[in-house]
Design a protein around this motif. Sequence first.
Motif, short mmCIF file in Angstrom:
data_model
loop_
_atom_site.label_atom_id
_atom_site.label_comp_id
_atom_site.label_asym_id
_atom_site.label_seq_id
_atom_site.Cartn_x
_atom_site.Cartn_y
_atom_site.Cartn_z
N SER A 1 39.27 50.48 39.55
CA SER A 1 39.54 49.17 40.16
C SER A 1 39.29 49.16 41.65
N TYR B 1 35.79 48.12 39.25
CA TYR B 1 35.54 46.69 39.01
C TYR B 1 36.13 45.84 40.13
N ASN C 1 37.37 42.21 40.58
CA ASN C 1 37.82 40.90 40.07
C ASN C 1 36.87 40.27 39.05
N LEU D 1 43.19 31.16 35.50
CA LEU D 1 44.25 30.16 35.78
C LEU D 1 43.67 28.93 36.48
N ILE E 1 48.40 27.08 41.52
CA ILE E 1 49.23 27.61 42.61
C ILE E 1 48.39 28.64 43.35
N ILE E 2 48.34 28.49 44.65
CA ILE E 2 47.67 29.50 45.48
C ILE E 2 48.75 30.26 46.23
N GLN F 1 42.63 34.43 51.58
CA GLN F 1 42.22 35.74 51.07
C GLN F 1 40.92 35.56 50.27
N ARG G 1 37.76 37.22 47.56
CA ARG G 1 37.47 38.15 46.48
C ARG G 1 35.98 38.16 46.17
N VAL H 1 45.82 42.42 48.23
CA VAL H 1 44.79 42.83 49.19
C VAL H 1 44.26 41.56 49.86
N SER I 1 38.22 41.33 49.74
CA SER I 1 37.58 42.29 48.85
C SER I 1 36.11 41.93 48.67
C1 UD1 Z 1 43.25 43.24 41.38
C2 UD1 Z 1 41.93 43.94 41.70
C3 UD1 Z 1 40.96 43.68 40.57
C4 UD1 Z 1 41.57 44.06 39.24
C5 UD1 Z 1 42.85 43.27 39.02
C6 UD1 Z 1 43.54 43.64 37.71
C7 UD1 Z 1 41.85 43.73 44.15
C8 UD1 Z 1 41.10 43.21 45.30
N1 UD1 Z 1 41.36 43.43 42.94
O1 UD1 Z 1 42.99 41.88 41.38
O2 UD1 Z 1 39.77 44.44 40.78
O3 UD1 Z 1 40.69 43.73 38.23
O4 UD1 Z 1 43.72 43.58 40.10
O5 UD1 Z 1 44.66 42.86 37.52
O6 UD1 Z 1 42.82 44.44 44.29
N2 UD1 Z 1 46.45 34.20 42.94
C9 UD1 Z 1 46.79 32.90 43.23
N3 UD1 Z 1 47.28 32.11 42.23
C10 UD1 Z 1 47.45 32.57 40.96
C11 UD1 Z 1 47.11 33.92 40.67
C12 UD1 Z 1 46.60 34.70 41.68
O7 UD1 Z 1 46.67 32.44 44.38
O8 UD1 Z 1 47.91 31.81 40.10
C13 UD1 Z 1 45.87 35.02 44.03
C14 UD1 Z 1 46.48 36.40 44.20
O9 UD1 Z 1 47.60 36.36 45.06
C15 UD1 Z 1 45.29 37.14 44.81
C16 UD1 Z 1 44.06 36.49 44.14
O10 UD1 Z 1 44.52 35.24 43.66
O11 UD1 Z 1 45.22 36.95 46.19
C17 UD1 Z 1 43.53 37.29 42.97
O12 UD1 Z 1 44.61 37.63 42.12
P1 UD1 Z 1 44.35 38.29 40.68
O13 UD1 Z 1 43.39 37.49 39.92
O14 UD1 Z 1 45.68 38.57 40.09
O15 UD1 Z 1 43.61 39.62 41.02
P2 UD1 Z 1 43.80 40.76 42.17
O16 UD1 Z 1 45.22 41.13 42.31
O17 UD1 Z 1 43.00 40.40 43.34
#
Ligand code: UD1
Length: 314
Positions: free
Chosen positions: A120, A171, A173, A191, A203-204, A210, A212, A275, A278
């Motif tokens: 990851s 990987y 994201n 989502l 919801i953000i 941030q 990705r 994070v 990314s």
């Molecule tokens: C992380 C890894 C990714 C891995 C994943 C597995 C990083 C950069 N990436 O993803 O490679 O596949 O874990 O679970 O570490 N968010 C919202 N609203 C929501 C859900 C999420 O704003 O409803 C935000 C999160 O706070 C985050 C971003 O969206 O900033 C992405 O979140 P998510 O899709 O959960 O993945 P990562 O944690 O980035």
Amino acid sequence: MSKYVVTGGAGFIGSALVRGLLRKGASKVVVIDNLLTGRAENLDEVRSSVAYHNVDVRDYEALAPILRGADVVFHEAAIPSVPRSIQDPVPSHEVNINGTFQVLRAAAAASVGRVVYAASSSAYGDTEVLPKVETMLPRPKSPYALQKLAGEYYCSVFAGCFGLETVALRYFNVFGPRQDPSSPYSGVLSLFIRAILERRSPIIYGDGEQSRDFTYVDDVVALNLAAARAKDVAGCVFNGGNGGRITLNQTWELLQKIEGVQIPAQYGPPRPGDVRHSQADTTAARTGLGYTPGYTFEQGLRLALEWFRTHPAK
Ligand code: UD1
């Protein structure tokens, strides 16, 4: 005849990989999945070409005979999600670290040709420089990131000490068809897509600035197939990203534009362990594996949107 095993083969990425292998002419693909986060429906129309085993990857005794004679094992089984690993760290620790160890141990004992491991991008943590390159010092910020990094280290140690060919793919994201949007721990794009199709606000978490490197699932499948056949890569680590970067605010804007609607997002507190930015440097994957991403983010997003539109939640 080649034998391919996919752990987590009923999951979002694993089931795409199963389809990719079958498309490339594999006559039979062996799937290991305990359906904890995977779903039997993910294999619906390919079921007759799959040998399915309901096995937990921590169960060495059950794994060992299934892996015997395998040319390549793709180890996708895991408990994903950064927040899940913070709220409930024991299961992800057990599965992501111990499960990976047992898969590698069983693969070494069965003289498997190669193990391709789903690592990851979270392993990098926050780096001062973008894009993120494999030579950077990893700085995991969450249990999930650390667990996935420990799996990588186990891969390289198994290559060095036990002569097992391993390749780790970090990987970035991954998104696309069959990503499960039903849990608060689901990947953000599943989502967002469900929210836009249901005409409601997502919801953000945090300020939405941030970013990705969202990577379309079929690109990750192509990367895995390249990693399965590349030469001189034992013990190596490669980024599996698209190479671009987009903020969450821009992503939600783009979805509204594509759908022709205006729905303001709601904002919540930043998530611990998140994070900030990314983005993958894809040079090593290009030169070492001959892999080039085939989809722009927007192309992948449109494909994913159409899939979710035609497969509404039951
Ligand atoms: C992380 C890894 C990714 C891995 C994943 C597995 C990083 C950069 N990436 O993803 O490679 O596949 O874990 O679970 O570490 N968010 C919202 N609203 C929501 C859900 C999420 O704003 O409803 C935000 C999160 O706070 C985050 C971003 O969206 O900033 C992405 O979140 P998510 O899709 O959960 O993945 P990562 O944690 O980035």
